[in-house]
Enzyme design. Structure first.
Site, PDB file in Angstrom:
ATOM      1  N   ARG A 134       0.857  -1.190   0.000  1.00 47.62           N
ATOM      2  CA  ARG A 134       0.000   0.000   0.000  1.00 47.62           C
ATOM      3  C   ARG A 134       0.887   1.231   0.000  1.00 47.62           C
ATOM      4  O   ARG A 134       2.105   1.123   0.065  1.00 47.62           O
ATOM      5  CB  ARG A 134      -0.876   0.013   1.256  1.00 47.62           C
ATOM      6  N   ARG A 193       5.254  13.584  11.953  1.00 48.28           N
ATOM      7  CA  ARG A 193       3.841  13.247  12.135  1.00 48.28           C
ATOM      8  C   ARG A 193       3.308  14.018  13.345  1.00 48.28           C
ATOM      9  O   ARG A 193       3.834  13.877  14.455  1.00 48.28           O
ATOM     10  CB  ARG A 193       3.666  11.754  12.384  1.00 48.28           C
TER      11      ARG A 193
END
Length: 445
Positions: A290, A336
């Site tokens: 992915r 993040r």
């Protein structure tokens, strides 16, 4: 090209996919739970469908509800983003059986590479070094103990069908083994519905290196590596490219072996092959079938839109890129940003965002879905956005990230921005003198 794509996800990755679709001129369908009705991805999409309540099992993991949304909107393809159903072979197979294109790997390859034991065997078969450990799943405790003595402590017990640090236990000495073995199996069953575990040698000072690939029927290309070694409890916090610790010789060997394996298994789409790196040697860890959370750092240095390439490969079966097209420039770093309080053991911080000002400027990018008035709920992953900066070199990329984080204003909730400022200016980070256990073994805040 596809006329309409349904995005089976939420938050920043759903926004990211919608943007890529708009550039291709593709209509988009957003799906959402009841609490995500006013989210950014819903606002940006051409159509939206509510697929259930806030519990992921009732909405974003609800395959029948997603299939109903596909039928209702007549979407031709589905982009799963990351997380949720992005590596779910059952979902991919249902789509295949209904002639809906899954923008990702085939169900067969998802299943094959999603099983950590099988993936390890495949990697070894195609010439990638693998970590010493059990040849398959381990069920007998006495046999497991004998294997550990042969490998030598410390060892790592890992869930066969797992990821994200769940079902993973470090065993430092034989006396701890039985308790941690049982705990790992219990955790694996709870999170993945499969209590099978395997055993590997545990590395004391490893870096986490991964190689981004794009692959079609015609060829496989790599987009160089990312270093994702700044982690807390196996969750990545900061990623960068290129890795400060690889030599050109090691890098060349790593790329050649990775491309060979990905090509030989007939992979199509975007994927990432992950490695443990220690003392000048790399070892296959797993393959993610992915797009990764950290894909923007690769995009920043290569100038290649990985999501658009994913869509192109899904539509044509081929990649338009040649290896000679990929010439990375400079250094990129991603932080993040989570809705968590790092000073309180990373306690989640849901709430409504007040004033919100996001950084911009030269070679600065924010991938997110937040805005003033946005409600951060406790039901999903706590990551609310990502900041990515690029510089001519690592020092400039760090300087630009510091400047960008100073510009960021998010009121109403607590975020990990203060933690990132500490990490970026820490002597060990600046000198790249750290490993994946740095934040778990050393008090930084």
């Amino acid at each position: 090209m596809f006329k309409k794509i349904l995005i089976a996800n939420r938050g920043e990755i759903a926004v990211r996919v919608i943007r890529a679709c708009k550039e291709w001129g593709i209509a988009t369908v957003a799906v959402h739970s009841d609490v995500d009705r006013d989210s950014m991805h819903v606002r940006l999409a051409d159509e939206s469908v509510c697929i259930g309540s806030h519990q992921p099992a009732n909405s974003y993991l609800n395959i029948p509800a997603l299939m109903s949304a596909i039928e209702l909107t007549k979407a031709e393809a589905v982009h799963p983003g990351y997380g949720f159903l992005s590596e779910n072979a059952t979902f991919a197979k249902v789509l295949e059986e209904n002639n809906i294109k899954f923008i990702g790997a085939s169900s067969k390859l998802i299943e094959m590479m999603g099983d950590k034991i099988q993936a390890k065997k495949i990697a070894k078969q195609h010439g990638l070094p693998v970590i010493e450990g059990s040849a398959g799943g381990v069920t007998d405790i006495e046999q497991a103990k004998e294997l550990c003595k042969k490998i030598g402590f410390p060892v790592l017990i890992k869930a066969s069908g797992g990821g994200g640090g769940k079902g993973m236990k470090i065993v430092n000495k034989e006396e701890e083994f039985e308790t941690l073995f049982s705990a790992a199996k219990s955790e694996a069953q709870k999170y993945f519905g499969n209590d099978e575990v395997y055993i590997e040698k545990f590395f004391q000072n490893p870096r986490h290196i991964e190689v981004q690939v794009l692959s079609g029927k015609n060829r496989t290309v790599h987009l160089h590596e990312r270093d994702c070694s700044v982690q807390r409890r196996h969750q990545k916090l900061i990623e960068e490219t290129p890795s400060p610790v690889l030599t050109d010789e090691i890098r060349k060997d790593l790329f050649e072996r990775t491309v060979n394996m990905v090509s030989k298994i007939g992979y199509e789409g975007a994927g990432t092959v992950e490695f443990i790196y220690e003392d000048g040697k790399f070892y296959f860890l797993e393959m993610n079938t992915r797009v990764q959370v950290e894909h923007p750092v690769t995009e920043m240095v290569t100038g290649i839109d990985i999501i658009k390439e994913q869509i192109w490969i899904a539509y044509t079966g081929e990649t338009a890129l040649k290896q000679s097209d990929i010439n990375p420039r400079g250094h990129a770093i991603e932080c993040r940003i989570n809705a968590e309080d790092a000073s309180k053991n990373f306690q989640p911080s849901p709430g409504t965002i007040g004033m919100c000002h996001q950084p911009s400027g030269f070679r600065t990018r924010v991938d997110g879905a937040i805005f003033q008035g946005y409600k951060v709920t406790p039901y999903y992953d706590s990551m609310i956005c990502k900041v990515i900066t690029q510089g001519r070199n690592r020092t400039e990329a760090i300087q630009r990230m510091n400047r960008s984080l100073d510009e960021f204003v998010i009121e109403g909730i607590t975020t990990t921005i203060p933690l990132h400022k500490i990490l970026l200016n820490h002597k060990k980070f600046i000198e790249s003198d750290f490993n994946v256990g740095w934040l778990d073994n050393e008090k930084v805040i």
